[in-house]
Motif scaffolding. Structure first.
Motif, PDB file in Angstrom:
ATOM      1  N   ILE A  42     -20.011  25.164   9.750  1.00 36.18           N
ATOM      2  CA  ILE A  42     -18.866  24.378  10.233  1.00 36.18           C
ATOM      3  C   ILE A  42     -18.941  24.189  11.760  1.00 36.18           C
ATOM      4  CG2 ILE A  42     -17.267  26.361  10.450  1.00 36.18           C
ATOM      5  CD1 ILE A  42     -16.255  22.904   9.144  1.00 36.18           C
ATOM      6  N   TYR A  43     -19.531  25.170  12.454  1.00 34.17           N
ATOM      7  CA  TYR A  43     -19.720  25.028  13.901  1.00 34.17           C
ATOM      8  C   TYR A  43     -21.022  24.296  14.208  1.00 34.17           C
ATOM      9  CZ  TYR A  43     -16.056  28.528  13.771  1.00 34.17           C
ATOM     10  OH  TYR A  43     -14.891  29.194  13.502  1.00 34.17           O
ATOM     11  N   ALA A  57     -21.991  21.895  12.601  1.00 31.02           N
ATOM     12  CA  ALA A  57     -21.639  20.472  12.460  1.00 31.02           C
ATOM     13  C   ALA A  57     -21.195  19.898  13.805  1.00 31.02           C
ATOM     14  CB  ALA A  57     -20.534  20.303  11.422  1.00 31.02           C
ATOM     15  N   ASP A  58     -20.473  20.695  14.593  1.00 31.52           N
ATOM     16  CA  ASP A  58     -20.070  20.263  15.939  1.00 31.52           C
ATOM     17  C   ASP A  58     -21.301  19.999  16.801  1.00 31.52           C
ATOM     18  OD1 ASP A  58     -17.308  20.402  15.704  1.00 31.52           O
ATOM     19  OD2 ASP A  58     -17.198  22.499  16.319  1.00 31.52           O
ATOM     20  N   PHE A  78     -20.186  10.894  21.451  1.00 37.00           N
ATOM     21  CA  PHE A  78     -19.128  11.898  21.467  1.00 37.00           C
ATOM     22  C   PHE A  78     -17.731  11.278  21.379  1.00 37.00           C
ATOM     23  CE2 PHE A  78     -16.412  15.211  23.421  1.00 37.00           C
ATOM     24  CZ  PHE A  78     -16.627  16.191  22.455  1.00 37.00           C
ATOM     25  N   ARG A 111     -16.338  11.447  18.015  1.00 36.39           N
ATOM     26  CA  ARG A 111     -16.215  12.746  17.345  1.00 36.39           C
ATOM     27  C   ARG A 111     -14.804  13.005  16.829  1.00 36.39           C
ATOM     28  NH1 ARG A 111     -16.625  15.768  13.921  1.00 36.39           N
ATOM     29  NH2 ARG A 111     -16.985  18.013  14.002  1.00 36.39           N
ATOM     30  N   LYS A 112     -13.806  12.667  17.649  1.00 35.32           N
ATOM     31  CA  LYS A 112     -12.425  12.988  17.284  1.00 35.32           C
ATOM     32  C   LYS A 112     -12.052  12.413  15.919  1.00 35.32           C
ATOM     33  CE  LYS A 112      -8.134  14.267  17.462  1.00 35.32           C
ATOM     34  NZ  LYS A 112      -7.828  15.668  17.115  1.00 35.32           N
ATOM     35  N   ASN A 113     -12.441  11.168  15.674  1.00 35.90           N
ATOM     36  CA  ASN A 113     -12.069  10.545  14.407  1.00 35.90           C
ATOM     37  C   ASN A 113     -13.101  10.768  13.303  1.00 35.90           C
ATOM     38  OD1 ASN A 113      -9.651   9.556  15.415  1.00 35.90           O
ATOM     39  ND2 ASN A 113     -10.697   7.793  16.329  1.00 35.90           N
ATOM     40  N   GLY A 114     -14.120  11.542  13.618  1.00 40.14           N
ATOM     41  CA  GLY A 114     -15.161  11.793  12.622  1.00 40.14           C
ATOM     42  C   GLY A 114     -14.779  12.902  11.661  1.00 40.14           C
ATOM     43  N   HIS A 115     -15.627  13.102  10.688  1.00 39.36           N
ATOM     44  CA  HIS A 115     -15.421  14.124   9.667  1.00 39.36           C
ATOM     45  C   HIS A 115     -15.717  15.505  10.250  1.00 39.36           C
ATOM     46  CE1 HIS A 115     -15.960  16.230   5.814  1.00 39.36           C
ATOM     47  NE2 HIS A 115     -15.315  15.211   5.271  1.00 39.36           N
ATOM     48  N   ALA A 116     -15.111  16.542   9.636  1.00 37.26           N
ATOM     49  CA  ALA A 116     -15.416  17.917  10.056  1.00 37.26           C
ATOM     50  C   ALA A 116     -16.927  18.121  10.018  1.00 37.26           C
ATOM     51  CB  ALA A 116     -14.708  18.921   9.146  1.00 37.26           C
ATOM     52  N   TYR A 117     -17.538  17.676   8.919  1.00 33.37           N
ATOM     53  CA  TYR A 117     -19.005  17.667   8.842  1.00 33.37           C
ATOM     54  C   TYR A 117     -19.434  16.268   9.278  1.00 33.37           C
ATOM     55  CZ  TYR A 117     -18.479  22.069   6.470  1.00 33.37           C
ATOM     56  OH  TYR A 117     -18.150  23.365   6.183  1.00 33.37           O
ATOM     57  N   LYS A 131     -12.093  16.995  -0.825  1.00 30.43           N
ATOM     58  CA  LYS A 131     -11.226  18.019  -0.228  1.00 30.43           C
ATOM     59  C   LYS A 131     -12.046  19.024   0.564  1.00 30.43           C
ATOM     60  CE  LYS A 131      -6.951  18.385  -2.776  1.00 30.43           C
ATOM     61  NZ  LYS A 131      -6.246  19.111  -3.827  1.00 30.43           N
ATOM     62  N   ALA A 132     -13.176  19.425  -0.014  1.00 25.43           N
ATOM     63  CA  ALA A 132     -13.969  20.458   0.651  1.00 25.43           C
ATOM     64  C   ALA A 132     -15.085  19.872   1.497  1.00 25.43           C
ATOM     65  CB  ALA A 132     -14.552  21.394  -0.400  1.00 25.43           C
ATOM     66  N   PHE A 133     -15.538  18.655   1.120  1.00 24.15           N
ATOM     67  CA  PHE A 133     -16.689  18.089   1.816  1.00 24.15           C
ATOM     68  C   PHE A 133     -16.444  16.600   2.026  1.00 24.15           C
ATOM     69  CE2 PHE A 133     -21.467  17.310   1.881  1.00 24.15           C
ATOM     70  CZ  PHE A 133     -21.656  17.909   3.116  1.00 24.15           C
ATOM     71  N   ARG A 170      -8.462  19.125  10.465  1.00 27.57           N
ATOM     72  CA  ARG A 170      -8.729  17.983  11.361  1.00 27.57           C
ATOM     73  C   ARG A 170      -7.699  16.877  11.138  1.00 27.57           C
ATOM     74  NH1 ARG A 170     -13.557  18.004  14.278  1.00 27.57           N
ATOM     75  NH2 ARG A 170     -13.271  15.802  14.715  1.00 27.57           N
ATOM     76  N   ILE A 191     -11.026  18.251  19.692  1.00 28.91           N
ATOM     77  CA  ILE A 191     -12.047  17.317  19.238  1.00 28.91           C
ATOM     78  C   ILE A 191     -13.041  17.975  18.286  1.00 28.91           C
ATOM     79  CG2 ILE A 191     -13.920  15.795  19.982  1.00 28.91           C
ATOM     80  CD1 ILE A 191     -12.253  15.453  22.608  1.00 28.91           C
ATOM     81  N   ASN A 248     -14.714  20.904  15.775  1.00 29.78           N
ATOM     82  CA  ASN A 248     -14.201  21.820  14.751  1.00 29.78           C
ATOM     83  C   ASN A 248     -13.764  23.137  15.379  1.00 29.78           C
ATOM     84  OD1 ASN A 248     -14.829  19.983  12.748  1.00 29.78           O
ATOM     85  ND2 ASN A 248     -16.802  20.916  12.284  1.00 29.78           N
TER      86      ASN A 248
END
Lengths: 414, 444
Positions: free
Chosen positions: A134-135, A137-138, A146, A149-155, A219-221, B80, B90, B92
Motif C-alpha cells: 500500500i505504501y 503504491a505511493d 504527481f 496523485r490526489k484523484n488517483g486510486h490507492a493503488y 472495494k478492496a482493489f 481515500r 495526497i 496513501n
C-alpha cells in the motif's frame, strides 16, 4: 536515432531470482538482502563471463526509486563495490520509471556508439519489498504526474490500467476482454514455471484460466482488474555487458555467443497529458515502429518479443500497438494462444512481468537478458525455436502509463 | 437518541484486558467511521479507555495504534474517498496517518470510573466477577444523568441478575464478543425482558456495522458458548481422570488433547483451548454456573488442584500463550505438566509409545486448516466419521465418544432453552470457536 553507425553487441547476461510473494523462500517478516546484494550478485555474475572488471570501461545502473524504497540514491557509485577494479571508472545511474532498465541499455549503447567505451557493464536493480504494497503504491505512483496523485486510486498504477481495461471492456465487450486477460495470465505462469529465477516458478494454481477470470473486487482493489492481472512486488537485479567489436575481442567473446543490437527506438510522451484514447498504447506503438525501422526489419521477422506486461491489459494493448492484432482484436489474438510459447509469436517466454517478476528498474535489462538467452540458445527449459527466417527478438520496456518507452531489436551475433 | 449520538460518548471498562482492548479497537473504528461520514465532522466523539492499571493502559494505546494502522492499510481505497476533500492528504501514507491520528484522538485513557459519568454507552469487559461488575454498573448509573446503555461482555453471569442487583432498569444487554474480538466473527446477544426496544435495535445495528454474526442466547448462566465449552472441558477432564488409572496423568492429558485436535479435526485440542482461555478463567466461569445449574455437577477437582498449584495458562499481552497444562514453543505444545512434581515433561519423551497406543487416524482425516477450506465438508465428514466408528483403536473410540458427548451437550442447550435452535449452537461453535463443523450433525 536511425540506423546504428557502429555495431553494438550484448552478452554475458544474468538474472537474480525475482524475489517476493510466491517464492517459497520469501518471508515478509524476516530481514532481506538490500540493493547492494542484488547489484553484487548480478554484476559479479556478468563480470565473471567477460574476463573480469578490468575489461569494463564504464558502468550504467538502471533504477527507478531506490531513493524512496531504500532511502538510497547515487547508485552509480556502487559499481566499485561490485568489483574494486571498477574504482575510478565512470558510472552513472539513470531513471525513467519502469523503463529505467531500458534507459540503462540505451545509455550503454550510446557510449559504444560515441566510442567513449568499448565495454559497458549495465545493471538494472530494484528492491521494493522494503515497504508494504500500500505504501509501495505511493512510491510507484511517482511514475505518473504527481498532480494526478490526489484523484488517483490507492493503488495508483493498477488504477490507471484498470481505467484502460474498463475503456476496452466498454468498446469491445467485458467477457471477451477478460478471456484474453485470463489467457495472458495463464501463459505468463506457464512460462514462469519453467524458469527457476521466476517469481512464479513455484506457482501451483491448478486452473490458471479460472484464476485469471476472477471477478475484480472494487472495494478492496480496482474496478476492472484483479490481482492476477497485475505484476507483483519484486526484488531483483539483472546485468548484461554491452560491447563494441573491440570490446568483444578484449573479452575474448565469440560473436555467436552474443546478440547484436539491430535497432533501437526510444520515445517519450508528455507526462502531464492524459492518454487521448485509453485503448491505445501510442508510445509503445511509436517506439516499436522506430526500433524496427532502425533495424531495417519487420514484425514478421521477430521470433519472440519481451513485452512490458505490468498488467495483463498492457499485454493485450501491446499486441495491438505492435501491430500483431488489429485494434480491438488483441484480446482475441491472445485468447487464441498466438502469444503462447508455441504460438505464432511467443511473447514473454520466461513469464514476463506477471510471471517472471517486475523489479521495476531491472525489468528492461531482464528483457535483454531473456532475448540474449533465447537467440543464443541458452534459455534451457524456456528455449523456443528461432526460425531462420525470423532471426530477430525485440524488447519493449515501458515507464509509467505509456510515457517513456525503450524498444530494442536484437539478432544473434555473427 | 439516534445511533450516532449514542456513539459519541462511550466508555470501555477493563480496556486494558484482552477482551476490553479488542472492544476498544472495534468501537474506536466504528466511531471514527461515523465521524468521517459527511455531517459528523464537527461533532465531538470521545472514547474513554478505563482500566485500573496505568501500565496496562499504556500497553493498550500501543496495541490500538498498531491495530488501527493495520485496519487503515486494509481500507485505504475507502479512506481515500472519505478524505477526498482534504487537499493536503495526497499519498496513501498521508491518508493512513491522518486516519490513525483521528482514531487515536478519540481515545482518552483513564484509571478513574468518573470518566464514564457522561458516557451514553458503557462497555464492560472487566474480570468475570459478578460483585465487581454490579458495583461498577451501580456507581456509574447513579452518577450518570444520560441514562446510559450498558453492554456487558460477561460470558457467564446472567444479565437479569446484573440488571436487578445494579438497578439498571433494563438498560443492560449481554453483548458477548469472542477472543480476540477484532478477529472472531461471533457476538452472543443476550436480551432480557426489561430491555427497551431502542436498546436492542441499537445493539443489532452496532453488531451489523462491526460485521459480526449475531447469535441470540437466552439469559442462562454460561449462555451458549460457555454452556458448551465448559461441559466439553469437564468431559475432557473426567476422561483424563478415567484414563489416568491406567497411564500417567500427563500422558492422559496428552492423549485427550491429541484425539480432540487431530481425530476430531478441531483447531485446538480441548486442553490447549483451556490453556488459551486460562484455567483460572475456566474455574471462575464454572463457579458462576454451578450454583445456577441444579442437579448438574459443573466442577473439577483436578482443575482446582492445578490452579492451586499455579498452573493457569492464559495469554501474554502480545497474544502469545502462557504455560498452562502445556508448555508452548511458537504456539505449539511441546511439554505437558506433571502434576505431582509440578514440572513440565517433554512430550517427545513419551509420545512415540503413546501414539502407537492411541492408534492410527483414518487415512482420510485432514488437518483442521485444510478441512475448513473444503467445499463439501458434509460428504467428507460422513466418510471420515464412518471410518472412525468402525475402527477399534483407543484413539478412535475416545474421539467418537468425545464428539457424541459434544453433540449431546449441544442438544441439551436447545432442550433446556438456552439456545433457540440447533443451528444457533452450531453457529457459535463455528464462528466463536472456529470449529470446521457444528457439534449437531448427522455424521457423528
Amino acid at each position: 536515432m536511425t540506423n546504428l553507425r557502429k555495431k553494438v553487441y550484448m552478452a554475458a547476461g544474468y538474472n537474480t531470482i525475482s524475489m517476493g510473494t510466491g517464492r517459497k523462500e520469501f518471508n515478509p517478516r524476516t530481514a532481506r538482502p538490500g540493493i547492494e546484494h542484488y547489484m553484487k550478485e548480478a554484476g559479479q555474475a556478468t563480470l565473471s563471463q567477460i574476463g573480469g572488471a578490468v575489461n569494463v570501461d564504464e558502468g550504467v545502473v538502471g533504477n527507478f526509486m531506490a531513493a524512496r524504497f531504500n532511502k538510497q540514491a547515487h547508485l552509480g557509485a556502487f559499481m566499485p563495490m561490485i568489483d574494486k577494479a571498477l574504482q575510478f571508472k565512470p558510472s552513472i545511474s539513470v531513471e525513467g520509471a519502469c523503463a529505467s532498465g531500458g534507459l540503462a541499455l540505451i545509455t550503454g549503447i550510446k557510449s559504444i556508439l560515441a566510442e567513449t567505451a568499448d565495454t559497458v557493464l549495465c545493471i538494472g536493480v530494484e528492491v521494493q519489498n522494503s515497504v508494504k504494497a500500500i505504501y509501495g503504491a505511493d512510491i510507484l505512483a511517482g511514475a505518473g504526474w504527481f498532480q494526478n496523485r490526489k484523484n488517483g486510486h490507492a493503488y495508483f498504477f493498477p488504477g490507471q490500467f484498470s481505467d484502460r481495461a474498463g475503456a476496452y471492456y466498454e468498446k469491445f465487450g467485458r467477457e471477451y476482454t477478460r478471456k484474453g486477460l485470463a489467457r495472458w495470465y495463464q501463459n505468463a505462469i506457464e512460462n514462469a514455471r519453467l524458469c527457476p529465477t521466476a517469481q512464479e516458478y513455484h506457482n501451483t494454481i491448478a486452473d490458471l484460466l479460472a484464476a485469471g477470470m476472477t471477478d475484480p473486487n472494487p472495494k478492496a482493489f480496482t474496478d476492472h482488474l484483479n490481482y492476477f492481472d497485475c505484476s507483483k512486488v519484486s526484488d531483483g537485479a539483472s546485468a548484461i555487458a554491452i560491447f563494441s567489436e573491440e570490446g568483444l575481442k578484449r573479452s575474448g567473446i565469440s560473436k555467436k555467443n552474443t546478440v547484436e543490437v539491430a535497432g533501437v527506438g526510444h520515445a517519450v510522451e508528455d507526462i502531464t497529458k492524459d492518454p487521448e484514447d485509453l485503448t491505445i498504447l501510442s508510445t509503445i506503438r511509436e517506439a516499436s515502429r522506430l526500433a524496427l525501422k532502425s533495424a531495417g526489419s519487420t514484425k514478421e521477422q521477430l521470433a519472440t518479443v519481451e513485452l512490458h506486461d505490468c498488467f495483463s491489459i498492457a499485454g493485450v494493448l501491446g499486441m495491438e500497438a505492435l501491430g500483431f492484432a488489429e485494434h480491438g482484436k488483441g484480446a482475441e489474438f491472445v485468447s487464441a494462444g498466438h502469444t503462447a510459447r508455441n504460438g505464432k509469436i511467443p511473447v514473454n517466454t520466461t513469464g514476463g512481468l506477471i510471471g517472471w517478476g517486475h523489479p521495476t528498474g531491472a525489468t528492461g535489462v531482464h528483457m535483454a537478458v531473456t532475448i540474449w538467452e533465447q537467440l543464443t540458445g541458452r534459455a534451457g527449459a524456456n528455449q523456443i525455436l528461432v526460425p531462420a527466417d525470423r532471426p530477430y527478438g525485440m524488447t519493449i520496456n515501458m515507464g509509467g502509463d505509456d510515457k517513456t518507452v525503450v524498444a530494442v531489436v536484437f539478432k544473434r551475433g555473427e | 437518541m439516534d445511533y450516532t449520538t449514542r456513539l459519541q460518548k462511550v466508555s470501555v471498562l477493563g480496556a486494558a484486558g484482552k477482551m476490553g482492548s479488542g472492544i476498544l479497537l472495534l468501537t474506536a473504528l466504528e466511531m471514527a467511521d461515523l465521524m468521517l461520514k459527511s455531517g459528523n465532522n464537527q461533532s465531538v466523539f470521545v472514547l474513554n479507555a478505563i482500566d485500573a492499571s496505568d501500565e496496562g493502559l499504556r500497553g493498550v494505546l500501543k496495541y490500538l495504534k498498531t491495530q488501527v494502522l493495520k485496519a487503515a492499510e486494509k481500507k485505504t481505497v475507502l479512506l481515500r474517498r472519505l478524505y477526498a476533500d482534504r487537499a493536503d492528504l495526497i499519498e496513501n501514507s498521508e491518508v493512513i496517518d491522518a486516519y490513525v491520528e483521528e482514531v487515536m484522538s478519540l481515545v482518552r485513557t483513564s484509571t478513574r470510573l468518573e470518566s464514564a459519568y457522561d458516557s451514553t454507552l458503557v462497555f464492560e469487559a472487566v474480570s468475570e466477577n459478578q460483585t465487581l461488575k454490579e458495583k461498577l454498573f451501580r456507581q456509574i448509573n447513579e452518577n450518570n444523568p444520560t441514562e446510559p446503555y450498558f453492554f456487558t461482555n460477561t460470558s457467564s453471569v446472567p444479565i437479569g441478575e446484573l440488571n436487578k442487583n445494579a438497578a439498571l432498569k433494563g438498560r443492560i444487554i449481554g453483548f458477548h464478543f469472542y477472543n480476540p474480538p477484532a478477529v472472531q466473527k461471533l457476538v452472543e446477544l443476550i436480551k432480557i425482558g426489561e430491555n427497551p426496544t431502542e436498546l436492542v435495535d441499537f445493539a443489532n445495528e452496532f453488531a451489523k456495522n462491526l460485521r459480526k454474526t449475531v447469535v441470540p442466547s437466552n439469559d442462562v448462566a454460561g449462555f451458549i458458548g460457555n454452556g458448551h465449552f465448559m461441559r466439553d472441558a469437564l468431559y475432557g477432564l473426567s476422561e483424563v481422570e478415567r484414563l489416568s488409572k491406567d497411564m500417567p496423568l500427563h500422558e492422559a492429558i496428552y492423549t485427550i488433547d491429541k484425539t480432540t485436535r487431530d481425530f476430531l479435526m478441531r483447531p485446538m485440542g480441548i486442553f490447549q483451548l483451556i490453556d488459551y482461555v486460562g484455567l483460572d478463567v475456566v474455574q471462575f466461569i464454572l463457579r458462576v454456573m454451578q450454583p445456577r445449574m441444579q442437579g448438574e455437577k459443573l466442577h473439577s477437582l483436578l482443575l482446582d488442584e492445578l490452579v492451586l498449584n499455579g498452573v493457569k495458562g492464559g495469554q501474554f499481552s502480545d497474544g502469545s500463550q502462557k504455560d498452562g497444562l502445556f508448555r508452548y514453543v511458537k504456539g505449539k505444545p511441546v511439554a505437558v505438566i506433571n502434576k505431582d512434581a509440578n514440572e513440565y515433561l517433554d512430550i517427545s519423551l513419551f509420545n512415540g509409545a503413546r501414539d502407537s497406543w492411541i492408534g492410527e487416524m483414518p487415512a482420510s482425516v485432514l488437518p483442521w486448516k485444510n478441512l475448513v477450506k473444503l467445499a463439501d465438508k458434509e460428504t467428507f465428514l460422513s466418510s471420515c466419521f464412518g471410518a472412525l466408528r468402525t475402527m477399534n483403536t483407543p484413539g478412535a473410540k475416545l474421539s467418537v465418544a468425545f464428539a457424541q458427548n459434544s453433540r449431546d451437550i449441544a442438544r441439551k442447550l436447545v432442550k433446556d432453552g438456552v439456545a433457540f435452535s440447533e443451528k444457533d449452537v452450531n453457529t457459535v461453535l463455528l464462528t466463536g470457536f472456529f470449529h470446521a463443523y457444528g457439534p449437531i450433525n448427522d455424521f457423528v
